[in-house]
Design a protein around this motif. Structure first.
Motif, PDB file in Angstrom:
ATOM      1  N   LEU A  71      -0.275   4.442  -4.755  1.00 31.10           N
ATOM      2  CA  LEU A  71       0.853   3.946  -5.562  1.00 31.10           C
ATOM      3  C   LEU A  71       0.418   2.793  -6.456  1.00 31.10           C
ATOM      4  N   GLU A  72      -0.392   1.891  -5.903  1.00 32.88           N
ATOM      5  CA  GLU A  72      -0.826   0.719  -6.681  1.00 32.88           C
ATOM      6  C   GLU A  72      -1.683   1.146  -7.875  1.00 32.88           C
ATOM      7  N   GLU A  73      -2.474   2.203  -7.674  1.00 25.59           N
ATOM      8  CA  GLU A  73      -3.298   2.695  -8.790  1.00 25.59           C
ATOM      9  C   GLU A  73      -2.412   3.292  -9.884  1.00 25.59           C
ATOM     10  N   LYS A  74      -1.331   3.910  -9.459  1.00 27.07           N
ATOM     11  CA  LYS A  74      -0.437   4.571 -10.415  1.00 27.07           C
ATOM     12  C   LYS A  74       0.401   3.558 -11.197  1.00 27.07           C
ATOM     13  N   PHE A  75       0.809   2.481 -10.512  1.00 27.31           N
ATOM     14  CA  PHE A  75       1.664   1.481 -11.161  1.00 27.31           C
ATOM     15  C   PHE A  75       1.010   0.102 -11.081  1.00 27.31           C
ATOM     16  N   PRO A  76       0.402  -0.335 -12.188  1.00 29.57           N
ATOM     17  CA  PRO A  76      -0.312  -1.620 -12.182  1.00 29.57           C
ATOM     18  C   PRO A  76       0.609  -2.810 -11.872  1.00 29.57           C
ATOM     19  N   ASN A  77       1.909  -2.636 -12.094  1.00 29.07           N
ATOM     20  CA  ASN A  77       2.864  -3.732 -11.860  1.00 29.07           C
ATOM     21  C   ASN A  77       3.286  -3.853 -10.397  1.00 29.07           C
ATOM     22  N   LEU A  78       2.745  -2.960  -9.527  1.00 29.04           N
ATOM     23  CA  LEU A  78       3.207  -2.897  -8.135  1.00 29.04           C
ATOM     24  C   LEU A  78       2.246  -3.612  -7.181  1.00 29.04           C
ATOM     25  N   THR A  79       2.812  -4.388  -6.259  1.00 25.81           N
ATOM     26  CA  THR A  79       2.032  -4.991  -5.172  1.00 25.81           C
ATOM     27  C   THR A  79       2.544  -4.415  -3.853  1.00 25.81           C
ATOM     28  N   VAL A  80       1.642  -3.868  -3.042  1.00 19.97           N
ATOM     29  CA  VAL A  80       2.061  -3.379  -1.723  1.00 19.97           C
ATOM     30  C   VAL A  80       1.716  -4.442  -0.683  1.00 19.97           C
ATOM     31  N   ILE A  81       2.723  -4.842   0.077  1.00 16.57           N
ATOM     32  CA  ILE A  81       2.542  -5.855   1.124  1.00 16.57           C
ATOM     33  C   ILE A  81       2.654  -5.140   2.463  1.00 16.57           C
ATOM     34  N   GLN A  82       1.543  -5.094   3.189  1.00 13.35           N
ATOM     35  CA  GLN A  82       1.549  -4.325   4.436  1.00 13.35           C
ATOM     36  C   GLN A  82       1.916  -5.210   5.618  1.00 13.35           C
ATOM     37  N   SER A  83       3.188  -5.174   5.961  1.00 21.81           N
ATOM     38  CA  SER A  83       3.675  -5.925   7.116  1.00 21.81           C
ATOM     39  C   SER A  83       5.112  -5.499   7.382  1.00 21.81           C
ATOM     40  N   ALA A  84       5.548  -5.686   8.614  1.00 24.88           N
ATOM     41  CA  ALA A  84       6.963  -5.438   8.911  1.00 24.88           C
ATOM     42  C   ALA A  84       7.774  -6.637   8.419  1.00 24.88           C
ATOM     43  N   VAL A  85       9.070  -6.419   8.224  1.00 25.42           N
ATOM     44  CA  VAL A  85       9.936  -7.536   7.823  1.00 25.42           C
ATOM     45  C   VAL A  85      10.460  -8.225   9.079  1.00 25.42           C
ATOM     46  N   LYS A  86      10.360  -9.545   9.079  1.00 30.34           N
ATOM     47  CA  LYS A  86      10.849 -10.308  10.231  1.00 30.34           C
ATOM     48  C   LYS A  86      12.294 -10.728   9.994  1.00 30.34           C
ATOM     49  N   SER A  87      12.573 -11.235   8.771  1.00 29.19           N
ATOM     50  CA  SER A  87      13.954 -11.674   8.489  1.00 29.19           C
ATOM     51  C   SER A  87      14.224 -11.677   6.994  1.00 29.19           C
ATOM     52  N   LEU A  88      15.510 -11.613   6.686  1.00 26.96           N
ATOM     53  CA  LEU A  88      15.964 -11.634   5.295  1.00 26.96           C
ATOM     54  C   LEU A  88      16.926 -12.799   5.124  1.00 26.96           C
ATOM     55  N   HIS A  89      16.748 -13.554   4.042  1.00 26.53           N
ATOM     56  CA  HIS A  89      17.637 -14.691   3.762  1.00 26.53           C
ATOM     57  C   HIS A  89      18.297 -14.436   2.408  1.00 26.53           C
ATOM     58  N   THR A  90      19.495 -13.868   2.454  1.00 27.30           N
ATOM     59  CA  THR A  90      20.135 -13.474   1.191  1.00 27.30           C
ATOM     60  C   THR A  90      20.553 -14.705   0.373  1.00 27.30           C
ATOM     61  N   GLN A  91      20.824 -15.835   1.053  1.00 22.99           N
ATOM     62  CA  GLN A  91      21.227 -17.050   0.320  1.00 22.99           C
ATOM     63  C   GLN A  91      20.089 -17.543  -0.572  1.00 22.99           C
TER      64      GLN A  91
END
Length: 499
Positions: A71-91
């Protein structure tokens, strides 16, 4: 003290399954200059390949696992971050990953999919099948198994029971017929002989489009045996993470330790009462199943029967995987525990969207569409969420996509092509509908659902070539009363009527 944001992206997508990857592709092609991040737990992503638009609403595609670098090769604007999400802070518009990094976003899309509803947690004798890891574990354990119990009646259970060879299968379903998520008892009856035979025999067509189904009485079981030649397959790839592709069993040798080719017994209208080990069984005075202590695990069903087996497969569906996102935020949840989304795939939290199995479509549905957590809908929702996110950034108006006009799905069960259209099981129609059915044993099963003389749904099993015609009839809501039962007469070419 708040963690320092490492980098802020215009778009952050969570989840490397079909919905997430499709959303990334859509965003990256709509706004090539935008910085996009994909946060995914495993090194592999799910890619849609061999995509084919079969008709106005029907689509076919394969799902392949690929390294995220593709995917990263196909879209130069993309960064893949390999990790699970621990938490989301919508504020604060930020996401913290399991490895302690924090990323900011302008707009976020949650595509975290579903997780299997396991019969019981932490039991080594109970296996849930959801991703490639668990499929490989299943394959490994099956190779030494003489008998397994499969619990569940959805897509994975159907495929598994059909594919497993060299091992006795006890299949516990809570319904009166197999596969009732996808079809009715008539279609189930059409498919059942496939569990017995290698090549179904073709019978003469039954002329009158009516059927009767004898429902098995509660507590009865059906047993099917077949003599088949084993087929060898190589093992598939292995990575934890997103759900299996629709052809997950291709390339995996699902063979047990026995010489028999296939033996499936179906236990209808029952659920799991209790699961216990041979030690627990020997200590309990109440139960005396065949050769107590001979199997590593025993399962007691609500119909009073107890079976010993090598292991139990839990294939009882999925629940939306909302776990890391709810804490500290104010997401509105639907009755099925999915994140509620509106007609622009937006959740109740500002600038947060969701797509695929994790969300529940809470707009006013078209009369011919319903949400089902399937591959096709994950792709459609991911694609549409990407369009909506881009449209909101570009201040463009957007209308609900046409794919939500008519429910449509193509799949394969027991080696038959299966097409589902509209209210294919009369969903929500009450008694206000009639069915027409045509069935040729071992060849095809065609059912249409009519309401007020208009076609509102259809099930097509086999190579019927009727999908496009029926899709048109459902979409244009033409009054079909005058055709009566001729609608399914194989000697009448329906297409001639409607050109």
């Amino acid at each position: 003290m708040a963690a320092i944001v490492e980098k802020t992206f215009q778009f952050v997508i969570v989840g490397g399954g079909i919905a997430g990857v499709t959303c990334v592709e859509q965003l990256s092609s709509q706004i090539p200059s935008a910085e996009v991040a994909l946060i995914t737990a495993g090194p592999q992503i799910k890619a849609v390949t061999n995509y084919k638009q079969v008709s106005q609403t029907l689509e076919e595609f394969d799902v392949e696992e690929r390294p995220s670098s593709v995917l990263e090769e196909k879209f130069p604007n993309l960064t893949v971050i390999q990790s699970a999400v621990k938490s989301l802070h919508t504020q604060s518009h930020s996401v913290e990953t399991a490895d302690g990094r924090v990323f900011g976003y302008e707009k976020l899309c949650i595509c975290s999919g579903g997780r299997p509803k396991l019969l019981t947690q932490e039991n080594p004798h109970v296996l849930g099948i959801r991703d490639t890891d668990s499929a490989q574990e299943f394959q490994k354990r099956l190779s030494n198994a003489k008998r397994i119990v499969v619990v569940g009646n959805g897509g994975i259970a159907l495929e598994l029971v059909y594919e497993v060879e060299g091992c006795e299968v006890i299949w516990a379903v809570k319904d009166k017929a197999i596969g009732n998520t996808f079809f009715d008892a008539g279609a189930a009856q059409f498919l059942i002989p496939s569990l017995e035979a290698d090549k179904p025999e073709r019978d003469a067509l039954c002329k009158r489009p009516r059927y009767t189904t004898e429902e098995p009485a509660v507590g009865t079981s059906h047993t099917f045996t077949a003599d088949r030649n084993p087929r060898g397959h190589g093992a598939g790839p292995t990575e934890p993470g997103s759900a299996l592709g629709p052809d997950w069993h291709e390339g995996i040798a699902l063979r047990g330790a026995e010489q028999v080719s296939r033996r499936v017994s179906v236990e209808y209208q029952c659920e799991v009462e209790k699961i216990f080990t041979s030690e627990e069984l020997l200590n309990s005075q109440t139960l005396e199943p065949e050769n107590a202590g001979a199997w590593p695990v025993y399962i007691q069903l609500t119909n009073g029967k107890t079976f010993g087996c090598d292991f139990v497969v839990s294939a009882t569906g999925v629940v939306p995987n909302t776990e890391p996102f709810l804490h500290g935020n104010k997401f509105a949840l639907a009755d099925d525990a999915g994140l509620r989304v509106d007609e622009h795939m937006m959740t109740s939290e500002q600038h947060v969207y969701a797509a695929g199995d994790v969300c529940t479509a809470c707009w006013e549905h078209s009369a011919l569409w319903q949400q089902m957590r399937l591959w096709t809908q994950a792709r459609q929702m991911g694609w549409y969420a990407g369009r909506c996110m881009a449209a909101h950034i570009l201040s463009e108006p957007i209308e609900l996509d046409f794919c939500f006009e008519l429910f449509s799905h193509i799949t394969k069960f027991f080696n038959y092509k299966v097409v589902l259209l509209g209210k294919f099981n009369g969903q929500g129609l009450g008694s206000n509908h009639e069915l027409l059915v045509r069935c040729t044993k071992g060849h095809e099963y065609v059912k249409v659902v009519l309401s007020g003389g208009r076609m509102v749904g259809a099930v097509l099993i086999g190579e019927t070539d009727l999908e496009e015609t029926f899709e048109n009839l459902i979409l244009n809501q033409m009054d079909l009363t005058r055709y009566g039962e001729d609608l399914l007469n194989p000697d009448v070419d329906i297409e001639d009527y409607f050109d």
